[in-house]
Design a protein around this motif. Sequence first.
Motif, PDB file in Angstrom:
ATOM      1  N   GLU A   1       0.825  -1.211   0.000  1.00 36.30           N
ATOM      2  CA  GLU A   1       0.000   0.000   0.000  1.00 36.30           C
ATOM      3  C   GLU A   1       0.858   1.259   0.000  1.00 36.30           C
ATOM      4  O   GLU A   1       0.340   2.364  -0.132  1.00 36.30           O
ATOM      5  N   ASP A   2       2.157   1.123   0.180  1.00 35.91           N
ATOM      6  CA  ASP A   2       3.068   2.268   0.144  1.00 35.91           C
ATOM      7  C   ASP A   2       3.632   2.491  -1.255  1.00 35.91           C
ATOM      8  O   ASP A   2       4.473   3.348  -1.460  1.00 35.91           O
ATOM      9  N   PHE A   3       3.158   1.731  -2.226  1.00 34.70           N
ATOM     10  CA  PHE A   3       3.800   1.663  -3.526  1.00 34.70           C
ATOM     11  C   PHE A   3       2.726   1.740  -4.617  1.00 34.70           C
ATOM     12  O   PHE A   3       1.740   1.010  -4.567  1.00 34.70           O
ATOM     13  N   VAL A   4       2.897   2.663  -5.568  1.00 36.89           N
ATOM     14  CA  VAL A   4       1.938   2.776  -6.670  1.00 36.89           C
ATOM     15  C   VAL A   4       2.638   2.410  -7.969  1.00 36.89           C
ATOM     16  O   VAL A   4       3.750   2.878  -8.244  1.00 36.89           O
ATOM     17  N   ALA A   5       2.030   1.523  -8.735  1.00 33.25           N
ATOM     18  CA  ALA A   5       2.540   1.138 -10.050  1.00 33.25           C
ATOM     19  C   ALA A   5       1.661   1.817 -11.100  1.00 33.25           C
ATOM     20  O   ALA A   5       0.461   1.567 -11.172  1.00 33.25           O
ATOM     21  N   LEU A   6       2.242   2.704 -11.899  1.00 35.81           N
ATOM     22  CA  LEU A   6       1.505   3.497 -12.881  1.00 35.81           C
ATOM     23  C   LEU A   6       1.771   2.982 -14.289  1.00 35.81           C
ATOM     24  O   LEU A   6       2.894   2.606 -14.636  1.00 35.81           O
ATOM     25  N   ASP A   7       0.721   2.954 -15.098  1.00 37.41           N
ATOM     26  CA  ASP A   7       0.806   2.535 -16.495  1.00 37.41           C
ATOM     27  C   ASP A   7      -0.116   3.463 -17.282  1.00 37.41           C
ATOM     28  O   ASP A   7      -1.332   3.263 -17.348  1.00 37.41           O
TER      29      ASP A   7
ATOM     30  N   PHE B   1      12.691  -3.267  15.225  1.00 36.85           N
ATOM     31  CA  PHE B   1      13.067  -2.599  13.988  1.00 36.85           C
ATOM     32  C   PHE B   1      14.078  -3.427  13.195  1.00 36.85           C
ATOM     33  O   PHE B   1      13.957  -3.596  11.975  1.00 36.85           O
ATOM     34  N   ILE B   2      15.085  -3.970  13.890  1.00 37.67           N
ATOM     35  CA  ILE B   2      16.105  -4.775  13.209  1.00 37.67           C
ATOM     36  C   ILE B   2      15.482  -6.026  12.595  1.00 37.67           C
ATOM     37  O   ILE B   2      15.798  -6.421  11.474  1.00 37.67           O
ATOM     38  N   ALA B   3      14.551  -6.653  13.335  1.00 41.51           N
ATOM     39  CA  ALA B   3      13.893  -7.857  12.817  1.00 41.51           C
ATOM     40  C   ALA B   3      13.047  -7.527  11.585  1.00 41.51           C
ATOM     41  O   ALA B   3      13.044  -8.273  10.597  1.00 41.51           O
ATOM     42  N   ALA B   4      12.322  -6.404  11.633  1.00 42.44           N
ATOM     43  CA  ALA B   4      11.490  -6.014  10.494  1.00 42.44           C
ATOM     44  C   ALA B   4      12.340  -5.582   9.302  1.00 42.44           C
ATOM     45  O   ALA B   4      11.984  -5.827   8.149  1.00 42.44           O
ATOM     46  N   LEU B   5      13.480  -4.947   9.581  1.00 44.94           N
ATOM     47  CA  LEU B   5      14.354  -4.472   8.519  1.00 44.94           C
ATOM     48  C   LEU B   5      14.917  -5.630   7.695  1.00 44.94           C
ATOM     49  O   LEU B   5      15.158  -5.504   6.489  1.00 44.94           O
ATOM     50  N   ALA B   6      15.110  -6.775   8.361  1.00 43.95           N
ATOM     51  CA  ALA B   6      15.659  -7.945   7.665  1.00 43.95           C
ATOM     52  C   ALA B   6      14.705  -8.479   6.602  1.00 43.95           C
ATOM     53  O   ALA B   6      15.124  -9.153   5.655  1.00 43.95           O
ATOM     54  N   THR B   7      13.437  -8.183   6.740  1.00 43.46           N
ATOM     55  CA  THR B   7      12.442  -8.665   5.766  1.00 43.46           C
ATOM     56  C   THR B   7      11.931  -7.539   4.866  1.00 43.46           C
ATOM     57  O   THR B   7      10.920  -7.701   4.187  1.00 43.46           O
ATOM     58  N   LEU B   8      12.603  -6.406   4.878  1.00 44.01           N
ATOM     59  CA  LEU B   8      12.158  -5.253   4.094  1.00 44.01           C
ATOM     60  C   LEU B   8      12.197  -5.568   2.607  1.00 44.01           C
ATOM     61  O   LEU B   8      13.196  -6.054   2.078  1.00 44.01           O
TER      62      LEU B   8
ATOM     63  N   VAL C   1      12.314   2.946  -0.688  1.00 46.20           N
ATOM     64  CA  VAL C   1      12.940   2.345   0.498  1.00 46.20           C
ATOM     65  C   VAL C   1      12.792   3.263   1.702  1.00 46.20           C
ATOM     66  O   VAL C   1      12.516   2.824   2.822  1.00 46.20           O
ATOM     67  N   GLU C   2      12.948   4.580   1.474  1.00 43.21           N
ATOM     68  CA  GLU C   2      12.828   5.532   2.578  1.00 43.21           C
ATOM     69  C   GLU C   2      11.434   5.503   3.192  1.00 43.21           C
ATOM     70  O   GLU C   2      11.280   5.555   4.422  1.00 43.21           O
ATOM     71  N   VAL C   3      10.402   5.409   2.351  1.00 44.54           N
ATOM     72  CA  VAL C   3       9.033   5.346   2.865  1.00 44.54           C
ATOM     73  C   VAL C   3       8.830   4.107   3.719  1.00 44.54           C
ATOM     74  O   VAL C   3       8.235   4.169   4.801  1.00 44.54           O
ATOM     75  N   ARG C   4       9.331   2.971   3.264  1.00 42.89           N
ATOM     76  CA  ARG C   4       9.177   1.743   4.027  1.00 42.89           C
ATOM     77  C   ARG C   4       9.940   1.793   5.343  1.00 42.89           C
ATOM     78  O   ARG C   4       9.449   1.351   6.390  1.00 42.89           O
ATOM     79  N   VAL C   5      11.152   2.314   5.319  1.00 37.72           N
ATOM     80  CA  VAL C   5      11.953   2.404   6.550  1.00 37.72           C
ATOM     81  C   VAL C   5      11.298   3.353   7.544  1.00 37.72           C
ATOM     82  O   VAL C   5      11.233   3.078   8.753  1.00 37.72           O
ATOM     83  N   ARG C   6      10.778   4.484   7.046  1.00 37.82           N
ATOM     84  CA  ARG C   6      10.112   5.432   7.939  1.00 37.82           C
ATOM     85  C   ARG C   6       8.890   4.788   8.592  1.00 37.82           C
ATOM     86  O   ARG C   6       8.623   4.976   9.784  1.00 37.82           O
ATOM     87  N   LYS C   7       8.146   4.004   7.813  1.00 34.78           N
ATOM     88  CA  LYS C   7       6.980   3.323   8.366  1.00 34.78           C
ATOM     89  C   LYS C   7       7.391   2.315   9.432  1.00 34.78           C
ATOM     90  O   LYS C   7       6.760   2.224  10.499  1.00 34.78           O
ATOM     91  N   LEU C   8       8.464   1.574   9.170  1.00 36.02           N
ATOM     92  CA  LEU C   8       8.949   0.602  10.154  1.00 36.02           C
ATOM     93  C   LEU C   8       9.389   1.287  11.444  1.00 36.02           C
ATOM     94  O   LEU C   8       9.172   0.769  12.548  1.00 36.02           O
ATOM     95  N   LEU C   9      10.011   2.439  11.321  1.00 32.69           N
ATOM     96  CA  LEU C   9      10.444   3.173  12.511  1.00 32.69           C
ATOM     97  C   LEU C   9       9.261   3.554  13.388  1.00 32.69           C
ATOM     98  O   LEU C   9       9.275   3.370  14.607  1.00 32.69           O
ATOM     99  N   HIS C  10       8.219   4.084  12.753  1.00 39.89           N
ATOM    100  CA  HIS C  10       7.045   4.492  13.533  1.00 39.89           C
ATOM    101  C   HIS C  10       6.337   3.288  14.139  1.00 39.89           C
ATOM    102  O   HIS C  10       5.814   3.375  15.251  1.00 39.89           O
TER     103      HIS C  10
END
Length: 407
Positions: A28-34, A341-348, A364-373
């Motif tokens: 849901e953090d990712f949009v694929a446009l065509d 965070f470290i455990a979730a980062l391993a499966t990013l 990647v930045e959006v996903r990492v920011r979400k994991l931090l929160h």
Amino acid sequence: VCMLIPRTLPYQGPMTTLPGIGDLEGSEDFVALDVCFGSVNVRLSLCEDEQTWVNNIPIGRDSHFRRVFSDVGLHAVGIQEAHAKEARSWKSSDYLRLCSGPHGHSQRGDVELWLSLSKPWGSVGGKPVCITEPMVTVQASAQCLLLVSIRAPWFSYDIMVLHAPHQWKKKGEEDFERDARVSKFWSDVHSVISKRRAPHRPLFTLADANSRVPPRQFDGIGMDVDREVGHLDDHFVDLCVEFDIALPATFPHLRKGPKETCHSSLHPPARIDYVAVPLDLLHCVHEAEVMETIDLLSSAPDHFLTCARIKWSQPFTTSKKRANGKLPSWKLKSASGQQAFIAALATLGRPSWSLSIHDHREIVEVRVRKLLHESFADGQSTPYQPYVSQSTADLSHFRSQLLHVRA
């Protein structure tokens, strides 16, 4: 390694994925446009009550072109010489039509932009997304220019439709008068682009530029250029260079079909119609094509539909997500949060490197920011002073919250 790959010649080999790391598609953090963009000079009035007789059968022009554009799969179409009676925007079946209308002493308008309201422009989390009327705003309108902005959480770009003046002289016109007239048009276009509402978004341009493309050292122009050009052809290319606008049709590996877009009885065939894209999206262009077989309701059409299909990916960030600011430093000191965070980062998930480097980093930045929160949401307060105990810090934090409630 990616920095050594030319941006105009994207890697065509198989994409590899690291073991245990998935892709971000479907997130849901990712949009694929065509999206497929088109541009065509029709030289016909496309008013809703206008008809063309074919084999003694009246054909509504508005409905005919809607069907043609839909069959081709066009999401956005820039039209020149559509002869609108007034400046207006309205929903024409499943397309939103925006007409510049007549300006000055002109009796009819010239340029229009048609936007599909029913075709999915992409997908978020595997779910299709379409634009709606409230997302669309006209920023500027002139006789031969229309600038429209689309603002959606998954699509934030500007689209400009142009019809540049011809380079041949009018009756009784001197060379310097013709040059001044053409130069003024491009100067006005430059001013409109420069004065867009900030922050400026990437710009798509759908143009009958009445200009050929001279050779130029610029990443957005390929090897398929015109060798015989005039001094007035520089205006369009100068604009592309200054505002980072690329011309996909000048790249042989992207162009499909014929090169020429205009066949006039007065001049040799030439490429003067363009779908121009933001330079950063050039590597995402799937193909650029001139469609000579499309029925434009003309017995002897001199312009043909030119289009470009673009596939790209980018972060999908709603206003709610953007509201998440920086995490307090005391939350980041939580031991349990660090472990989570470290455990979730391993499966990013990792985006495909078929994206641009900038889009890859941003996803990647959006996903990492979400994991931090998510990982540090319940962290305890930590004292700024190392000599203060944790219990004292917690008490101080509780008192500050209590005082805030009482106030």
